[in-house]
Design a protein around this motif. Structure first.
Motif, PDB file in Angstrom:
ATOM      1  N   PHE A 330       0.852  -1.186   0.000  1.00 14.25           N
ATOM      2  CA  PHE A 330       0.000   0.000   0.000  1.00 14.25           C
ATOM      3  C   PHE A 330       0.884   1.231   0.000  1.00 14.25           C
ATOM      4  O   PHE A 330       1.933   1.251   0.654  1.00 14.25           O
ATOM      5  CB  PHE A 330      -0.909   0.019   1.222  1.00 14.25           C
ATOM      6  N   ALA A 331       0.462   2.255  -0.731  1.00 15.15           N
ATOM      7  CA  ALA A 331       1.195   3.512  -0.768  1.00 15.15           C
ATOM      8  C   ALA A 331       0.246   4.646  -0.432  1.00 15.15           C
ATOM      9  O   ALA A 331      -0.720   4.892  -1.169  1.00 15.15           O
ATOM     10  CB  ALA A 331       1.823   3.730  -2.140  1.00 15.15           C
ATOM     11  N   ALA A 332       0.497   5.307   0.669  1.00  6.55           N
ATOM     12  CA  ALA A 332      -0.288   6.471   1.068  1.00  6.55           C
ATOM     13  C   ALA A 332       0.446   7.711   0.596  1.00  6.55           C
ATOM     14  O   ALA A 332       1.541   8.025   1.083  1.00  6.55           O
ATOM     15  CB  ALA A 332      -0.475   6.493   2.581  1.00  6.55           C
ATOM     16  N   GLU A 333      -0.126   8.415  -0.368  1.00  6.67           N
ATOM     17  CA  GLU A 333       0.539   9.572  -0.966  1.00  6.67           C
ATOM     18  C   GLU A 333      -0.288  10.839  -0.751  1.00  6.67           C
ATOM     19  O   GLU A 333      -1.518  10.774  -0.623  1.00  6.67           O
ATOM     20  CB  GLU A 333       0.739   9.356  -2.474  1.00  6.67           C
ATOM     21  N   LEU A 338      -0.146   8.844  -8.655  1.00  7.08           N
ATOM     22  CA  LEU A 338       0.184   7.745  -9.563  1.00  7.08           C
ATOM     23  C   LEU A 338       1.663   7.724  -9.925  1.00  7.08           C
ATOM     24  O   LEU A 338       2.267   6.652 -10.041  1.00  7.08           O
ATOM     25  CB  LEU A 338      -0.671   7.834 -10.830  1.00  7.08           C
ATOM     26  N   VAL A 339       2.256   8.885 -10.100  1.00  5.56           N
ATOM     27  CA  VAL A 339       3.686   8.941 -10.412  1.00  5.56           C
ATOM     28  C   VAL A 339       4.500   8.347  -9.273  1.00  5.56           C
ATOM     29  O   VAL A 339       5.380   7.497  -9.479  1.00  5.56           O
ATOM     30  CB  VAL A 339       4.118  10.398 -10.685  1.00  5.56           C
ATOM     31  N   ASN A 340       4.203   8.799  -8.051  1.00  7.62           N
ATOM     32  CA  ASN A 340       4.920   8.258  -6.891  1.00  7.62           C
ATOM     33  C   ASN A 340       4.612   6.776  -6.682  1.00  7.62           C
ATOM     34  O   ASN A 340       5.471   5.997  -6.263  1.00  7.62           O
ATOM     35  CB  ASN A 340       4.553   9.042  -5.635  1.00  7.62           C
ATOM     36  N   GLY A 341       3.368   6.393  -6.991  1.00  6.54           N
ATOM     37  CA  GLY A 341       2.988   4.991  -6.832  1.00  6.54           C
ATOM     38  C   GLY A 341       3.750   4.078  -7.768  1.00  6.54           C
ATOM     39  O   GLY A 341       4.237   3.013  -7.360  1.00  6.54           O
TER      40      GLY A 341
END
Length: 406
Positions: A330-333, A338-341
């Motif tokens: 999981f990525a909490a941004e 989307l780029v960071n993901g």
């Protein structure tokens, strides 16, 4: 809503002291719009009488196949059900169901049912762990039944251990999720062991303070409940949550990132999939103060030196303790989601990454979520704003697809 339009549920009750808790399961089912027929065993009626079941369900209650013979109840009740749930399920009823015995109305119903079947076991630890019960549970699960893991806690008398009936509200949630999958819903995680992490780790500064985050654990718990309903054996590694244990999940409680790593790696050794939904602290204080850090007049506090915590997701992805294991992160941004993901997905090396935007008013503590599930194969599955269970189902859809493709 007319009774004929309501989902039809058969609540089987077997003869254990936890039978009284089935009254609460029944109440939750009827109040949420289900038409419930209670089928107790003769032993169950020694704990809770027929008038109680009839009053709460609005249906007459019988235990034998010789009552109302003209209506063929031993066949009709199972045939017409959308769901059969047995709570509590004693060692005896599990054995009779596994071996296809049919000496009363409940066991006949289990044989004629072609809908999903859920068993919520309750018994002493020694009975649950006996090889006969272990084999019976394995047989039922292999046939597609959902046999939830019993809870750990106080049993009859002074005993404590695994074998306690899960809380009625959690049994209801399993039933609700199974029904949501549809009457003929495939238990596509049956026979699979999955590990889910949930909550947020806390890194102690001193005996009263810690570095933490806002994660409530709700998304991880939704993943655990949904996996149980889809037939999986679930290990839930929970970090600092205040939520009731999901029925059917083995819950391992942890506090820090180091403790979470140890618990996840241990559980992942034989897991088919690992979903890292917990918010794991990236850093921890380099030093722990044995006494409370004091505020001193006229003095600024000393800077808190931080060191990196282990990267559990990257470690799992690189080591893969079991061949073919699917790893989900999981990525909490907060920006460029989307780029960071995509960058994080490549960096971590996992199969799937669930990316969502977070903030004080978003995601944390909420019962709803919105995300995009990114795949290492280039796939991109958006999940619109809605209940966290909807996101959980999408994640398991993607996991099941990869497991079955392997």
């Amino acid at each position: 809503m007319d009774r004929s339009d309501k989902p039809r549920v058969v609540l089987g009750v077997s003869g254990g002291i936890a039978a009284y808790k089935a009254c609460e399961v029944l109440r939750r089912l009827t109040e949420s719009g289900h038409d419930v027929r209670v089928v107790p065993t003769a032993s169950a009626l020694r704990f809770v009488g027929e008038p109680t079941w009839a009053a709460l369900s609005g249906h007459p209650v019988a235990t034998g196949v010789w009552e109302d013979v003209q209506e063929v109840p031993h066949v009709r009740i199972g045939q017409e059900a959308d769901l059969v749930v047995v709570a509590p399920a004693t060692a005896d009823i599990l054995a009779r169901a596994a071996h296809g015995l049919a000496d009363d109305l409940l066991t006949n119903t289990l044989l004629t049912a072609r809908c999903p079947v859920v068993f919520a076991p309750a018994m002493h630890t020694e009975m649950w762990e006996h090889p006969a019960t272990v084999e019976n549970v394995a047989t039922l699960r292999r046939r597609g039944a959902v046999v939830v893991e019993p809870a750990v806690g106080r049993l009859t008398g002074k005993d404590t251990g695994k074998g306690r009936l899960p809380e009625p509200g959690e049994i209801f949630e399993v039933c609700r999720r199974v029904l949501a999958r549809g009457t003929g819903g495939e238990r596509d995680l049956a026979g699979r062991h999955v590990v889910v992490s949930a909550g947020g780790t806390r890194e102690p500064l001193d005996p009263v303070r810690f570095l933490g985050n806002r994660s409530s654990g709700r998304q991880g718990y939704a993943l655990a409940r949904t996996a149980v309903a889809r037939g999986a054996r679930v290990t839930l590694v929970a970090a600092n949550t205040a939520l009731p244990d999901p029925a059917g999940a083995d819950v391992v409680r942890v506090g820090t990132a180091v403790q979470l790593r140890e618990a996840v790696l241990k559980a992942a050794a034989d897991a088919d999939a690992v979903v890292m939904a917990a918010a794991v602290a990236d850093f921890r204080p380099a030093r722990y103060a044995q006494g409370k850090i004091k505020k001193r007049d006229g003095q600024e506090p000393e800077p808190v030196e931080l060191v990196r915590n282990p990267d559990v997701l990257a470690e799992l992805s690189s080591t893969r303790p079991r061949p073919g294991q699917v790893v989900v992160g999981f990525a909490a941004e907060t920006d460029d989601v989307l780029v960071n993901g995509r960058a994080k997905l490549a960096r971590k090396g996992c199969d799937l990454l669930v990316v969502n935007e977070v903030g004080e008013e978003k995601t944390f503590g909420s019962t709803e979520n919105e995300a995009v599930v990114l795949g290492a194969d280039g796939s991109e599955t958006p999940v619109p704003h809605g209940p966290k269970e909807a996101l959980a189902d999408t994640v398991w859809d993607e996991v099941a697809h990869r497991l079955n493709a392997g």
